[in-house]
Design an enzyme around this catalytic site. Structure first.
Site, PDB file in Angstrom:
ATOM      1  N   LYS A   1       3.052  17.671 -11.159  1.00  5.19           N
ATOM      2  CA  LYS A   1       2.242  16.940 -10.176  1.00  5.19           C
ATOM      3  C   LYS A   1       1.199  17.858  -9.533  1.00  5.19           C
ATOM      4  CE  LYS A   1       2.689  14.459  -5.763  1.00  5.19           C
ATOM      5  NZ  LYS A   1       3.621  13.731  -4.864  1.00  5.19           N
TER       6      LYS A   1
ATOM      7  N   ASP B   1       3.555   7.435 -11.869  1.00  7.45           N
ATOM      8  CA  ASP B   1       2.220   7.638 -11.288  1.00  7.45           C
ATOM      9  C   ASP B   1       1.655   9.028 -11.550  1.00  7.45           C
ATOM     10  OD1 ASP B   1       3.896   9.033  -9.547  1.00  7.45           O
ATOM     11  OD2 ASP B   1       2.854   8.364  -7.735  1.00  7.45           O
ATOM     12  N   ASN B   2       2.508   9.995 -11.848  1.00  8.43           N
ATOM     13  CA  ASN B   2       2.078  11.356 -12.187  1.00  8.43           C
ATOM     14  C   ASN B   2       3.310  12.158 -12.589  1.00  8.43           C
ATOM     15  OD1 ASN B   2       1.529  11.294  -8.757  1.00  8.43           O
ATOM     16  ND2 ASN B   2       3.193  12.556  -9.547  1.00  8.43           N
TER      17      ASN B   2
ATOM     18  N   HIS C   1      10.299  10.076  -5.860  1.00 11.62           N
ATOM     19  CA  HIS C   1       9.577  10.916  -4.900  1.00 11.62           C
ATOM     20  C   HIS C   1      10.571  11.403  -3.840  1.00 11.62           C
ATOM     21  CE1 HIS C   1       6.752  11.996  -1.713  1.00 11.62           C
ATOM     22  NE2 HIS C   1       5.722  11.789  -2.528  1.00 11.62           N
TER      23      HIS C   1
ATOM     24  N   ASP D   1       7.572   6.907  -9.053  1.00 13.86           N
ATOM     25  CA  ASP D   1       6.818   7.855  -8.238  1.00 13.86           C
ATOM     26  C   ASP D   1       7.293   9.280  -8.519  1.00 13.86           C
ATOM     27  OD1 ASP D   1       5.322   9.118  -6.311  1.00 13.86           O
ATOM     28  OD2 ASP D   1       5.800   7.711  -4.726  1.00 13.86           O
ATOM     29  N   ASP D   2       6.417  10.111  -9.080  1.00 13.10           N
ATOM     30  CA  ASP D   2       6.716  11.516  -9.377  1.00 13.10           C
ATOM     31  C   ASP D   2       7.781  11.681 -10.462  1.00 13.10           C
ATOM     32  OD1 ASP D   2       4.939  11.998  -7.355  1.00 13.10           O
ATOM     33  OD2 ASP D   2       6.319  13.083  -6.057  1.00 13.10           O
TER      34      ASP D   2
ATOM     35  N   CYS E   1      -0.639  10.516  -5.968  1.00 10.78           N
ATOM     36  CA  CYS E   1      -0.178   9.135  -5.768  1.00 10.78           C
ATOM     37  C   CYS E   1      -1.295   8.105  -5.618  1.00 10.78           C
ATOM     38  CB  CYS E   1       0.732   9.078  -4.544  1.00 10.78           C
ATOM     39  SG  CYS E   1       2.214  10.100  -4.681  1.00 10.78           S
TER      40      CYS E   1
ATOM     41  N   LYS F   1       6.148   0.802  -3.054  1.00  9.95           N
ATOM     42  CA  LYS F   1       5.204   1.672  -2.356  1.00  9.95           C
ATOM     43  C   LYS F   1       3.771   1.327  -2.759  1.00  9.95           C
ATOM     44  CE  LYS F   1       3.559   6.383  -2.784  1.00  9.95           C
ATOM     45  NZ  LYS F   1       3.846   7.754  -3.223  1.00  9.95           N
TER      46      LYS F   1
ATOM     47  N   HIS G   1       0.451   2.480  -1.052  1.00  7.68           N
ATOM     48  CA  HIS G   1      -0.282   3.744  -0.943  1.00  7.68           C
ATOM     49  C   HIS G   1      -1.755   3.651  -1.337  1.00  7.68           C
ATOM     50  CE1 HIS G   1       0.595   8.360  -0.809  1.00  7.68           C
ATOM     51  NE2 HIS G   1      -0.211   7.925   0.148  1.00  7.68           N
TER      52      HIS G   1
ATOM     53  N   ARG H   1      -2.686   5.199  -8.370  1.00  3.59           N
ATOM     54  CA  ARG H   1      -2.478   3.764  -8.135  1.00  3.59           C
ATOM     55  C   ARG H   1      -3.800   3.003  -8.148  1.00  3.59           C
ATOM     56  NH1 ARG H   1       2.950   3.712  -6.102  1.00  3.59           N
ATOM     57  NH2 ARG H   1       3.570   5.867  -6.474  1.00  3.59           N
TER      58      ARG H   1
ATOM     59  N   SER I   1       3.830   7.047   1.038  1.00  2.00           N
ATOM     60  CA  SER I   1       4.976   7.769   0.490  1.00  2.00           C
ATOM     61  C   SER I   1       6.155   7.823   1.470  1.00  2.00           C
ATOM     62  CB  SER I   1       4.577   9.202   0.116  1.00  2.00           C
ATOM     63  OG  SER I   1       3.665   9.193  -0.956  1.00  2.00           O
TER      64      SER I   1
END
Length: 486
Positions: A312, A291-292, A239, A45-46, A85, A138, A140, A89, A163
């Protein structure tokens, strides 16, 4: 570390400079195995493009990910569905551009909708072939029971519904009394299946979460190693807020962020070790990606997208392009770099192909990239054009070969913060119609639109064709499908 970079055998004008060539790996190497292959997708994540060793991480080591790259394939031009996010996904799970499945922005604790259960996820597809499926981490994609993993094809689920910063300790409300904080950000729950097992996750709980998810993953593999399985491991880290267990706290010169990535690296090593112990290593595809891009507003608590532009939330490469490693001994050639365009939307059709499963009846945007993964001779990206929509469902950019066209748009360059707090907003900018040569200008510094009007015209024609399907902004197209509603 050394990688074999594969150069195209085709003329550059045909391949647009995106290179890939043959290696001595048989296309039917996996057919020698009697069992259906297993699939593991580790989705950070991130995490920034340059946050792991194979992509140039600084200030900490990632030995297990380095080894994964040495034994597998590094994808340099790998894209997510959107630089946020939830849409990202949705793209991974469904093989669709997020706009197609109605996922514009992020779901939160007050959301009443989620990914439509009528959409077929990777887990749904694999369940038809008898796979055991699990999601640990996660989700989301909607926290209402109808949208949680157990109702989206997963046998098992343990983790957070959204998140880890969507809680009363969010920086934006920390100064308020708890009663006021809870109106904006209610307590963060931890789920096991459809049951809430911790109604109010605390900082000390998040410290242990990466370890808990790893233990769950190892246990799931051990229990299902005799039958095919799909393990989806969407890490809540890195994240913000950043949390790491005692075994990695304070271990890296980079500080807390480096510690967090080091623990994720340990997680990867533990999973590969488990596969080897169970003698299923050569029958398992592992995908490791993010994810990004990095949340640059958080400064020293954020990663790096170098040499890409922005991070992001941006429509530049630093937002959409992510580092990606794939490993499958005996099927994926070792130590290879793939420079072909691919993305998370391609995982569903590719996994379906490997599992001999039927694709969804509804239209998807991803393509089977199994030839790229195998290192097949002269394999090229199946994407003639790769499209990027933003959170307002506007077509903001598209890529064809080495060329990327960005339509006029406003954007902001984040002012970085420090110590877990975001910076003071962002510097606003206006981008004009821009054409970038990503082969020679990966940082998107020079607009070549005036020098190549023919390329701009060609890409605009592709854009018009896509708009006929998905529309643009508030103008919807026939290809858009609705969100799941309560």
């Amino acid at each position: 570390m050394m990688f074999l970079i594969l150069r195209s055998c085709l003329p550059a004008v045909v391949a647009f400079g995106l290179a890939f060539c043959s290696v001595a790996v048989s296309e039917d190497s996996s057919s020698k195995k009697d069992a259906s292959p297993n699939f593991i997708v580790i989705f950070c994540d991130d995490m920034g493009y340059a946050d792991i060793g194979p992509f140039g991480a600084e200030g900490y080591q990632t030995p297990h990910l380095d080894q994964m790259a040495a034994e597998g394939m590094k994808f340099t031009d790998f894209y997510v569905g959107r630089s946020f996010c939830s849409p990202s996904r949705a793209a991974l799970m469904t093989g669709c551009i997020p706009t197609r499945v109605g996922v514009g922005g992020n779901f939160g604790p007050h959301s009443k909708n989620g990914l439509n259960p009528e959409e077929e996820t990777i887990a749904d597809i694999l369940k038809t072939k008898g796979y055991a499926t699990a999601c640990f981490g996660k989700w989301h994609l909607g926290h209402q029971p109808a949208f949680l993993p157990p109702n989206q094809g997963f046998d098992e689920y343990f983790g957070l519904p959204y998140s880890n910063d969507m809680w009363p300790f969010h920086p934006g409300v920390r100064h308020l009394p708890l009663e006021e904080r809870l109106k904006k950000w209610p307590n963060l729950p931890l789920y096991n299946g459809l049951e809430v097992v911790n109604e109010a996750v605390q900082p000390e709980d998040q410290v242990q979460l990466t370890t808990q998810l790893t233990e769950r993953a190892v246990d799931f593999i051990q229990r299902n190693h005799a039958n095919p399985f799909f393990l989806y491991l969407p890490n809540p880290q890195p994240h913000v807020p950043l949390f790491v267990s005692d075994k990695y706290e304070g271990k890296t010169p980079r500080g807390l962020y480096g510690d967090v990535i080091s623990e994720i690296d340990w997680q990867v090593g533990r999973i590969i070790e488990t596969l080897q112990e169970l003698n299923i290593d050569e029958n398992t595809l592992i995908v490791f990606t993010s994810d990004n891009g990095p949340w640059l507003s958080y400064g020293d608590h954020a990663g790096s997208a170098k040499p890409l532009r922005e991070g992001k939330g941006s429509n530049f490469e630093g937002g959409f392009r992510v580092s990606c490693l794939m490993r499958w001994p005996g099927v994926i050639p070792a130590g290879v770099v793939c420079k072909e365009v691919a993305g998370t939307i391609d995982l569903l059709p590719t996994i379906a192909n490997f599992a001999e499963a039927t694709l969804p009846e509804r239209k998807i945007d991803g393509h089977d990239i199994s030839k790229l993964i195998r290192g097949s001779e002269n394999a090229q990206s199946p994407h003639e054009v790769f499209y990027h929509y933003d959170g307002k469902n506007r077509l903001v950019a598209l890529r064809k070969g080495k060329w990327k066209l960005m339509f006029p748009q406003k954007y902001g360059t984040p002012i970085p913060g420090k110590g877990g707090l975001p910076g003071g907003g962002s510097k606003p900018h206006q981008l004009e119609l821009s054409l970038f040569d990503l082969e020679s200008d990966i940082g998107e510094t020079t607009n070549l639109a005036e020098q190549h009007p023919d390329v701009v015209e060609e890409l605009q024609m592709h854009a018009e064709e896509m708009r006929k399907d998905l529309g643009d902004g508030e103008e919807s197209g026939p290809g858009r499908r609705p969100l799941g509603q309560l």
